[in-house]
Design a protein around this motif. Structure first.
Motif, PDB file in Angstrom:
ATOM      1  N   LEU A  12       1.014  -1.339  -0.164  1.00 50.93           N
ATOM      2  CA  LEU A  12       0.078   0.129  -0.024  1.00 50.93           C
ATOM      3  C   LEU A  12       0.949   1.192  -0.057  1.00 50.93           C
ATOM      4  N   ALA A  13       1.916   1.171   0.833  1.00 49.76           N
ATOM      5  CA  ALA A  13       3.001   2.351   0.842  1.00 49.76           C
ATOM      6  C   ALA A  13       3.367   2.478  -0.372  1.00 49.76           C
ATOM      7  N   ALA A  14       3.876   1.522  -1.160  1.00 46.34           N
ATOM      8  CA  ALA A  14       4.118   1.679  -2.622  1.00 46.34           C
ATOM      9  C   ALA A  14       3.507   2.373  -3.579  1.00 46.34           C
ATOM     10  N   PHE A  15       2.278   1.634  -3.532  1.00 42.10           N
ATOM     11  CA  PHE A  15       1.279   2.263  -4.229  1.00 42.10           C
ATOM     12  C   PHE A  15       1.008   3.722  -3.977  1.00 42.10           C
ATOM     13  N   VAL A  16       0.872   4.105  -3.105  1.00 43.42           N
ATOM     14  CA  VAL A  16       0.689   5.671  -2.584  1.00 43.42           C
ATOM     15  C   VAL A  16       1.627   6.330  -3.086  1.00 43.42           C
ATOM     16  N   VAL A  17       2.880   6.191  -2.598  1.00 42.03           N
ATOM     17  CA  VAL A  17       4.144   6.738  -3.114  1.00 42.03           C
ATOM     18  C   VAL A  17       4.184   6.781  -4.821  1.00 42.03           C
ATOM     19  N   PHE A  18       3.712   5.889  -5.214  1.00 49.19           N
ATOM     20  CA  PHE A  18       4.100   5.932  -7.008  1.00 49.19           C
ATOM     21  C   PHE A  18       2.856   6.680  -7.422  1.00 49.19           C
ATOM     22  N   PHE A  19       1.697   6.375  -6.662  1.00 55.96           N
ATOM     23  CA  PHE A  19       0.442   7.220  -7.249  1.00 55.96           C
ATOM     24  C   PHE A  19       0.733   8.637  -6.959  1.00 55.96           C
ATOM     25  N   GLY A  20       1.364   9.118  -5.738  1.00 53.87           N
ATOM     26  CA  GLY A  20       1.315  10.415  -5.443  1.00 53.87           C
ATOM     27  C   GLY A  20       2.308  11.040  -6.478  1.00 53.87           C
ATOM     28  N   ILE A  21       3.493  10.357  -6.813  1.00 55.92           N
ATOM     29  CA  ILE A  21       4.627  10.980  -7.714  1.00 55.92           C
ATOM     30  C   ILE A  21       3.967  11.221  -9.054  1.00 55.92           C
ATOM     31  N   ALA A  22       3.415  10.118  -9.418  1.00 60.42           N
ATOM     32  CA  ALA A  22       2.687  10.191 -10.924  1.00 60.42           C
ATOM     33  C   ALA A  22       1.627  11.259 -11.005  1.00 60.42           C
ATOM     34  N   LEU A  23       0.936  11.400  -9.770  1.00 60.05           N
ATOM     35  CA  LEU A  23      -0.060  12.604  -9.939  1.00 60.05           C
ATOM     36  C   LEU A  23       0.518  13.846  -9.863  1.00 60.05           C
ATOM     37  N   SER A  24       1.673  14.142  -9.201  1.00 64.02           N
ATOM     38  CA  SER A  24       2.428  15.236  -8.940  1.00 64.02           C
ATOM     39  C   SER A  24       2.977  15.557 -10.485  1.00 64.02           C
ATOM     40  N   PHE A  25       3.543  14.582 -11.121  1.00 62.31           N
ATOM     41  CA  PHE A  25       4.027  14.934 -12.242  1.00 62.31           C
ATOM     42  C   PHE A  25       2.984  15.104 -13.461  1.00 62.31           C
ATOM     43  N   ALA A  26       2.162  14.512 -13.414  1.00 66.34           N
ATOM     44  CA  ALA A  26       0.879  14.744 -14.315  1.00 66.34           C
ATOM     45  C   ALA A  26       0.317  16.243 -14.324  1.00 66.34           C
ATOM     46  N   ALA A  27       0.090  16.478 -12.678  1.00 71.52           N
ATOM     47  CA  ALA A  27      -0.269  17.939 -12.444  1.00 71.52           C
ATOM     48  C   ALA A  27       0.509  18.944 -13.025  1.00 71.52           C
ATOM     49  N   TYR A  28       2.172  18.707 -12.859  1.00 72.44           N
ATOM     50  CA  TYR A  28       3.058  19.626 -13.232  1.00 72.44           C
ATOM     51  C   TYR A  28       3.078  19.952 -14.750  1.00 72.44           C
ATOM     52  N   PHE A  29       2.752  18.685 -15.399  1.00 75.58           N
ATOM     53  CA  PHE A  29       2.845  18.631 -16.984  1.00 75.58           C
ATOM     54  C   PHE A  29       1.622  19.388 -17.474  1.00 75.58           C
ATOM     55  N   LEU A  30       0.372  18.924 -16.996  1.00 71.73           N
ATOM     56  CA  LEU A  30      -0.783  19.650 -17.228  1.00 71.73           C
ATOM     57  C   LEU A  30      -0.767  21.044 -17.084  1.00 71.73           C
ATOM     58  N   ILE A  31      -0.319  21.402 -15.717  1.00 73.65           N
ATOM     59  CA  ILE A  31      -0.344  23.023 -15.541  1.00 73.65           C
ATOM     60  C   ILE A  31       0.825  23.743 -16.472  1.00 73.65           C
ATOM     61  N   SER A  32       1.876  23.028 -16.712  1.00 77.09           N
ATOM     62  CA  SER A  32       2.787  23.653 -17.585  1.00 77.09           C
ATOM     63  C   SER A  32       2.462  23.743 -18.873  1.00 77.09           C
ATOM     64  N   GLY A  33       1.904  22.463 -19.439  1.00 75.47           N
ATOM     65  CA  GLY A  33       1.246  22.807 -20.806  1.00 75.47           C
ATOM     66  C   GLY A  33       0.239  24.164 -21.116  1.00 75.47           C
ATOM     67  N   GLN A  34      -0.692  23.965 -20.069  1.00 70.96           N
ATOM     68  CA  GLN A  34      -1.619  24.725 -20.274  1.00 70.96           C
ATOM     69  C   GLN A  34      -1.053  26.385 -20.194  1.00 70.96           C
ATOM     70  N   ILE A  35      -0.484  26.642 -19.095  1.00 70.93           N
ATOM     71  CA  ILE A  35       0.331  27.988 -19.268  1.00 70.93           C
ATOM     72  C   ILE A  35       1.308  28.249 -20.455  1.00 70.93           C
ATOM     73  N   VAL A  36       1.965  27.223 -20.993  1.00 73.71           N
ATOM     74  CA  VAL A  36       2.538  27.557 -22.293  1.00 73.71           C
ATOM     75  C   VAL A  36       1.468  27.805 -23.230  1.00 73.71           C
ATOM     76  N   ARG A  37       0.417  27.125 -23.295  1.00 77.72           N
ATOM     77  CA  ARG A  37      -0.566  27.302 -24.646  1.00 77.72           C
ATOM     78  C   ARG A  37      -1.168  28.762 -24.219  1.00 77.72           C
ATOM     79  N   ASP A  38      -1.351  28.982 -23.055  1.00 73.81           N
ATOM     80  CA  ASP A  38      -1.948  30.564 -22.682  1.00 73.81           C
ATOM     81  C   ASP A  38      -1.197  31.646 -23.066  1.00 73.81           C
TER      82      ASP A  38
END
Length: 462
Positions: A12-38
């Motif tokens: 469970l800890a491994a899943f939570v860490v992996f999912f948290g990191i993946a979600l953080s990276f996904a958020a970073y790229f989504l926000i970065s992409g949106q700001i670049v487009r804007d």
């Protein structure tokens, strides 16, 4: 075996860490992409708006290109004509130098106009290309009238062909290729602009860090919540499993105690076989161990041995307890105890595996037995084991019409019947059983057995 709680916690800890990191990276790229487009869209809109609104830029890619680049300052030229005459008079004719000065002044004037508007959008560098890829204006005047660099040719042609903006991140700069269209919508040129977007990058980083912290907090809360739920559920399941195990054990004990009571009742009815069921069960158990039988199969063997003659309940006392030999009619009736025993037990599911002993313990290796005339390996192994033990007990027990045989005499008789009445392999294994162990079985079976279960009896003999 590993601790299931520890394993679940780690997974469970491994899943939570992996999912948290993946979600953080996904958020970073989504926000970065949106700001670049804007940012790109805002920059493009500003550039296009200034091209349509500033007269200094409107003719840059058309008829006014020369005026905008080398000699766009006709007004400045008229203003400097007197200086040119003065230069001719006083300096001995330096017209080329004066023309270069005028051209520099025109470029600087246009540059100041563009920077006044573009600096509002943090645009640090500008190159303006015509459709042929020739630079018509640049903050660096030395680059004017030079072709697009080979490294940038691909991007230039891609934008020219698609009529769509292209953006790419280069460190703290956002590099944009913006197509410029005329009034009819045709692309007449391309603006390459480098915009400083360090402020936007800082905003992206702050937003991403905030979201990462919130995600981490949420993941930790989820982790501890799921872990506690798992622990509580596991404890409930373990408790219920233990209760169910205890219940099943009690049910099995009740079944086995019922079987033992039935077996004891049968032994009590037949004076010749007092303790017989316990002895043949113990002999069979010892022989099965010698042959390496699995524990689950031995449990079935024990039940079948206890109930092997249960069908004798239906045999009349006059036949069952007759002191002399039975005649043919009496033997025919006695033999029906096999089918009666099978009929009594065949509807009890947990006893069905034991029926092969009840049904087949009077079969012979040579096929001369009853009731089905089975032979050789066709006779179930448990029935072959029991047949030997049943015969051994019969030979070593006293009867009203004869005395018991010795252990050696019984073994000799079993050996003589190997291959005809009995399985040779089982006879060889039975001969390996210690004489003292077999005699101990008989001695213990002759004691008071009413309060001794078969589970208590067997460990005492072997």
């Amino acid at each position: 075996m590993s601790n299931p709680y520890r394993s679940f916690t780690l997974i469970l800890a491994a899943f939570v860490v992996f999912f948290g990191i993946a979600l953080s990276f996904a958020a970073y790229f989504l926000i970065s992409g949106q700001i670049v487009r804007d940012t790109s869209d805002i920059t493009r809109s500003a550039v296009e708006r200034h091209f349509s609104g500033l007269p200094q830029l409107s003719g840059l890619f058309g008829e006014g290109t020369a005026a905008a680049s080398d000699g766009s300052a006709h007004a400045a030229h008229g203003q400097t004509r007197q200086d040119e005459h003065a230069g001719h008079a006083g300096m001995g004719g330096s017209a080329p130098a004066t023309a270069d000065a005028a051209s520099d002044a025109a470029h600087e004037a246009l540059k100041q106009v563009i920077r006044t508007h573009f600096d509002l959008y943090q645009i640090q560098e500008v190159q303006m290309y015509d459709r042929n890829g020739t630079i018509q204006f640049s903050y660096d005047r030395s680059r004017i009238h030079t072709p697009v660099a080979d490294a940038d040719r691909r991007e230039f042609e891609r934008v020219l062909a698609s009529d769509d903006m292209l953006s790419e991140k280069q460190g703290s700069f956002l590099r944009l290729w913006i197509p410029i269209a005329d009034a009819s919508g045709h692309v007449v040129g391309i603006v390459e602009a480098k915009r400083d977007w360090s402020a936007q990058k800082d905003n992206i980083l702050r937003i991403s860090l905030t979201m990462a912290l919130l995600t981490a907090a949420g993941m930790f809360a989820l982790f501890f919540g799921l872990r506690q739920l798992f622990l509580r559920s596991s404890r409930i399941i373990e408790r219920q499993t233990e209760e169910l195990g205890d219940l099943l054990a009690r049910i099995h004990r009740t079944y086995d105690e019922s079987l033992q009571a039935l077996s004891s009742a049968l032994d009590s009815r037949d004076n010749e076989t007092q303790g017989h069921s316990y002895r043949v069960t113990a002999y069979s158990w010892l022989l099965a161990k010698e042959l390496g039988m699995r524990s689950d199969q031995m449990e079935t063997l024990i039940r079948g041995a206890l109930l092997h003659d249960v069908g004798k309940i239906g045999i009349p006392d006059a036949i069952l307890r007759k002191e002399g030999p039975l005649d043919d009619m009496e033997w025919a009736i006695m033999r029906t105890h096999v089918s009666m025993g099978v009929h009594m037990l065949e509807h009890i599911d947990f006893l069905k595996p034991a029926l092969e002993i009840v049904r087949c313990h009077h079969e012979r290796w040579d096929g001369g037995g009853y009731p089905m005339g089975l032979s050789g390996e066709g006779i179930p192994l448990k029935a072959r084991i029991f047949a030997i033990c049943d015969s051994y007990d019969a030979m070593t027990s006293d009867r009203p019409y004869r005395s018991a045989r010795t252990h050696e005499e019984a073994i000799a008789e079993l050996r003589r019947c190997a291959g005809t009445q009995f399985c040779p392999t089982c006879i060889e294994a039975f001969q390996r059983l210690p004489k003292g162990t077999l005699e101990k079985v008989r001695r213990l079976s002759q004691q008071e057995m009413h309060n001794v279960s078969i589970e208590q009896f067997l460990p005492q003999v072997g």
